[in-house]
Design an enzyme around this catalytic site. Structure first.
Site, PDB file in Angstrom:
ATOM      1  N   ARG B 100       0.822  -1.212   0.000  1.00 24.60           N
ATOM      2  CA  ARG B 100       0.000   0.000   0.000  1.00 24.60           C
ATOM      3  C   ARG B 100       0.860   1.268   0.000  1.00 24.60           C
ATOM      4  O   ARG B 100       0.578   2.235  -0.726  1.00 24.60           O
ATOM      5  CB  ARG B 100      -0.916  -0.018   1.237  1.00 24.60           C
ATOM      6  N   LYS B 135       2.818  25.133  -4.602  1.00 22.14           N
ATOM      7  CA  LYS B 135       1.537  24.543  -4.182  1.00 22.14           C
ATOM      8  C   LYS B 135       1.643  23.025  -4.130  1.00 22.14           C
ATOM      9  O   LYS B 135       0.927  22.298  -4.830  1.00 22.14           O
ATOM     10  CB  LYS B 135       0.437  24.979  -5.150  1.00 22.14           C
ATOM     11  N   LYS B 167       5.688  39.761  -5.022  1.00 24.79           N
ATOM     12  CA  LYS B 167       4.290  39.596  -5.404  1.00 24.79           C
ATOM     13  C   LYS B 167       3.460  40.810  -4.987  1.00 24.79           C
ATOM     14  O   LYS B 167       3.949  41.702  -4.297  1.00 24.79           O
ATOM     15  CB  LYS B 167       3.738  38.321  -4.774  1.00 24.79           C
ATOM     16  N   GLU B 201       5.968  40.100  -9.966  1.00 25.58           N
ATOM     17  CA  GLU B 201       4.632  39.771 -10.455  1.00 25.58           C
ATOM     18  C   GLU B 201       3.937  41.055 -10.898  1.00 25.58           C
ATOM     19  O   GLU B 201       3.885  42.024 -10.143  1.00 25.58           O
ATOM     20  CB  GLU B 201       3.856  39.105  -9.306  1.00 25.58           C
ATOM     21  N   ASP B 222       0.657  37.901 -14.326  1.00 19.43           N
ATOM     22  CA  ASP B 222      -0.281  37.213 -13.454  1.00 19.43           C
ATOM     23  C   ASP B 222      -1.715  37.336 -13.929  1.00 19.43           C
ATOM     24  O   ASP B 222      -2.262  38.441 -13.995  1.00 19.43           O
ATOM     25  CB  ASP B 222      -0.159  37.773 -12.026  1.00 19.43           C
TER      26      ASP B 222
END
Lengths: 287, 287, 287, 287, 287, 287
Positions: B100, B135, B167, B201, B222
């Site tokens: 597993r 992320k 940013k 950004e 962006d």
């Protein structure tokens, strides 16, 4: 979340922060005045079910204990596009350093709760309960199983020691020694802790009946068609719990539930998570 | 995988095994004869790109060093439905206890490599490179970034210290002090390590030009429309690298690439992983 | 120090305390009345620059949270013989058990800041910045790099992943395959993250120009004479950053700086630390 | 090194490698062909005493177990400029990734052994033994104490539990309760483990005699002049061991030793380490 | 022992060795020639059941992988005074440094197996099985539960998540809300994982019947007299498993078993361990 | 307990809680209303000496910082049947989740203190002090040695580095090289830290005298008869400390003490602990 989770989650959170922070945030360190304060709101960008608010809170309190995190909803609560989920207030530098890690937890756990909620909704009115599997992300199992509960599901085994589940590979190994299903269940009853129920995976209605006769407490109907499952439910007649497993999707879960099974396990709840879209909207504070 | 990963992965693997094993596998312990041997094959159940074979190998070697794991393909290799990926041979009990966890790693990492491969394929022939984001799943970042590379993508920042990325929230905090984009870049150049490029950004073509004029090394466009990106590319004229970011999907990535940007970052590569369907098919060995 | 350091430093401090404490302080335990209170002052015994006050504070708060530590100066502040740096007040037994570990951190970090300050002072008025190297004490790198900043220096790479530095041994390995400097830089540009600059180590003015032509972002002039460096600066003409490296001492750093290089890296800042003489002067308190 | 050190050193080495490696070596990964092999020699660039060869070996075996490390001399051996200390052979990429960490350990520990050796040499022919202190680098104490032994010195207390050392601050705390030196020694004898000797720090010949009369096993003469120490030696007349402490340098250690003290403790052995100049000279291997 | 234990035990063993070794064995280091070899035999000094041989083996392999450990009997085997249990051969210094820790594990675990064996023997011929409790030594639970199995006993819950056990304190908390036994069992069935049986602690025959009627899977008869237990067994009539608990001793366990209960739990198996007398007899080897 | 213990104990406590909690307490989670509050009292069920109250307190504060723990007696205090030791108040769920672990520590440590107290009582009026050994539970040594002190005993070596103890196996290894007792002591004096006393294990009065003549600081009389010990005491005449060791029981300890030995070491204090009977009596609180 329940008592005890925090002690356990701290290690995960610290590890995630170390992974993201490593030795410093060069951008924040170079740009943000140490005394700059701000306030941010976590806002849902789609509908869903929230989970992981206490983990997000923990992230910020590990980054900087002076930050103020306030949940505006509880785990398990429904989100619409635009729902404000929580606020965070304090030093801008601290908020920015916790943002990504907090979102990484919150979006994943909410993604799981949301998907679980869809399955639970789909079977509403039947007796079937939606349960998870051990197909979880390495290292995050206890949080992901929590998110399943937040979404209205229930937990199957958390680890290999809190449930007896006799699968085809166990049976194959015994068969090579000339032992069958009955012998397998007898061995489990004799050798395993008496506090655990014995579940057996079967592929046909006949095997299901054989398992019941041999003393199984739960029978897992593995990859059966809806029709077969209906026959199995009828044939077993409530003597043991029946679990549907394999190939369950949001599309077919209702018809699976309507066969009369007690439990429906869905690996996708945790093995294929779609992060829920949540963003942190910041505003500087001026004093 | 590269030298050094193993020392780092061992901790993750041991943690995942502990999470799954806890204190014993009651089923295997009760049923499987200690001397039963078997052989299993990892088989792809859909098309894709494999990643994580060395991690799966590591899992089994941590469970039981006497197991023999053999890769039949390299990470980055293409899979068809039915492709045999690797074999595992030895004690049945040991194989079942690692199964597993090995699959949990292998399916996730292959899922990431597969999805990355789709994006890379979609932009083939353009100059654009597919890159990941921060992320990632808490705790698994370095493995997930490896899987992106296995799928043909490239890595953006691994942590907050190996890239300067200014940013909107950084700029907002400065703006509250009366400082603009130019000041931000100057601060970064003055305070951050000289080994790192400065990325900014921006949301409009005007800001892009302002960033270039102020000395940015990379400009992130962006959430711009394809049309705006095309204008930005033209306007910047190759003076700095341009990165497209936000709202990129498999459907629109080609048109984004054709704007002429250098980099396209895709959060979904790691924030919304769909496990690749791989199963372990066992056969008992008789001696 | 910046946000996040504390979470990271706690582990180091606890390890250092465990190393010193092991299982008990037999002397304090045998002699000091549990309710004896006292006050101590950390006093500089020579001139220098202080660094590590927050670490010393952390040491005492880990030994006994009831102790009161008060800094009288900030990290980076100048010390004269006799300058009172900080005070500590509370249980004598607790103070004595933290004393040695607190001083071991404070003296080393202040030693680094002091030496860095001397180099920074020596090049004042030139454009050259003093930077450190990876020649740090195993386990203490992030603290030592912090102390360099406290002394007015800047940090070079913190680890092998936050800067591309092509050294002679890399080039030698490529040369054995018939590949030269140009090929090396092309490989770096193609394979390494786009967020990092490419630095190349060269030994002659010719190589410096070759590196610039090949697209290096930074060129390290390794062990060149002052005269050669001057020629390199002139020849490169500001197209890239130039870093002087090797054999730099307090005696020659000024003349190195006057060649016009941008950066001067000094291994001795961290590989040969002379502890700054600081002592803890105690006085018992009577109530 | 002695049995048991390796288990303990592994944690330090892994931590140092993680600190240097973090998540990858972007330069090596981008440039070095995975099958490139090479050989390196560690060569002394100045005279000294070597220490830490087994640690350097451990570093490379943790980076890549297939590397071959061979010591050409034992810890404690004398080095001249040009002495080849050890060789390392195998994958170039692996060697380059271990190089800096191996040198960071080897240079520091050899620096300590070298300086200790100078002190030991300076007192040769007297009865005095050179001992270290607790002024060690946080985290590296057991390795640094080992290096002192490699240089011919002996170890004083390793931690607060393996020796009773009554210092001025202990006495001051007792004095505030009306208790004197005699009471302190009585308390130590009564409360501390019987396996440990009792050492007392004194500042005058009178106090030395008082300590002997009170039953001290060892008396530390703290910051006394050479003349005072001579008087103390004479006055104590061999009844207990005498340790000279404070202000000892290579220049005055011989005259301190000639006073007849048994032990001379030198904080600088470990608090102000000058790394010994050792370099790794590589040559590519062609097959 | 079962697969997986070793990975888990390594941490315990290393911790125990660090606790005993700390930074060196001053006696062995000072006295034993590094090349001295010897052979030792572990010999039982009383009758009993052995457990922990693999842990002892692990201890020596962590101290020095070159040591040769050979078990002469398996865990669970019977010991007489004088039985040779295992041999250890290799460097004397290594053997002496592992001796105490190996014995500390082996004597305790054998003590548990021996005591368990006495209880199992005492109930031979009845249907009652001897089970342990959660009254284990902090940190050693999984090893102690293993030793119980080696002695012929069975394991009750290993942790709070692998069995539902409703005790008086749970019921009291519910009663304060006006809820009774039936409600408690209903809550457990609704909220807890379906893989676990529900056990209820009762103090009277009436409560036992109430629990059975309410759907308990197992009923624990807490601190009942033998006579009461007999009545409970008769009254319940085999509908659920019955567990005797509280006040069980070697003297009364037989009469408890003869009441017809299924399980007898004995806290003393692990909360009051008497180390089995085993010694290591050494002989030097001369070559 | 002394300063520093808490930092060390936290790791043990967290490990013990993780062992008991794993991923959740299914019973409490299913049954106990989150807002249910209660109060419990720890009550002694037999006579004895209490130890470990601060550890029990730590357990509850790690489970839930909002719990209120109050000691009603100090470690080392005497207990009668019925003595209330401490109270705990707060959420019932939290109390129930800490109960078992708190008791596991408290009962064991109190068991050690109680047994030590019996030995200390038995030798009252003689000069003999009761000391412990290294025969402790792996992982719990520092707590068990603390419990011995709470019971009125003293600590022998805590680890192999804080005392020189030359045992028969050391001597045998030297004898194989033609070296005797005198040589052993000389080696220890030359090679081991000067802060430690030298203890030698002997089996006869003659060896005892030989050890004294050779310069031993302490002589351990191993497994001698009371009559032999008396002769040894007389013969040694107070020149060194004498320690009786081996075969000491509560029955014979008085006569051993009356031989005039200084120390009596008792392995059973820690190798065969009988948990003291302490229970937690709960009462729900209604508001």
């Amino acid at each position: 979340m329940e008592i005890g989770w925090k002690r356990k989650a701290e290690e995960l959170v610290d590890h995630a922060l170390a992974e993201d922070w490593a030795w410093g945030d060069v951008t924040t360190q170079a740009l943000i005045p140490p005394d700059a304060e701000g306030k941010g709101s976590f806002v849902a960008k789609s509908t869903g079910v929230v989970a992981g608010l206490e983990v997000a809170h923990l992230v910020f309190s590990r980054v900087d204990p002076s930050l103020k995190f306030k949940s505006l909803i509880h785990d398990g609560g429904k989100l619409q596009h635009g729902t404000r989920i929580a606020t965070i207030e304090g030093k801008v530098g601290s908020i920015l350093q916790g943002e990504r890690v907090a979102l990484n937890f919150l979006q994943r756990l909410s993604g799981i709760a949301t998907e679980t909620g869809r399955y639970v909704e789909a079977v509403r009115g039947t007796k079937a309960r939606i349960v998870d599997t051990r197909k979880t992300t390495p290292g995050l199992r206890f949080l992901e199983k929590y998110a399943v509960r937040a979404g209205g599901g229930q937990n199957h085994r958390v680890h290999l020691g809190d449930g007896i589940l006799i699968k085809d590979n166990h049976l194959a190994a015994l068969r090579a020694r000339g032992l069958g299903l009955k012998a397998a269940i007898d061995l489990a009853r004799k050798n395993a802790p008496h506090t655990l129920k014995i579940e057996v995976e079967v592929a046909t209605v006949e095997e299901a009946n054989e398992a019941v006769a041999a003393g199984a407490d739960i029978v897992m109907l593995d990859n059966m068609s809806v029709e077969e499952m209906r026959r199995a439910v009828k044939s077993v007649g409530g003597r043991v719990m029946l679990e549907a497993s394999g190939g369950v999707t949001l599309e077919n879960v209702r018809s699976v539930a309507e066969t009369g099974v007690d439990l429906i396990s869905v690996g996708a709840l945790t093995h294929s998570v779609k992060a829920l879209d949540i963003s942190l909207e910041m505003e500087p504070l001026t004093h």
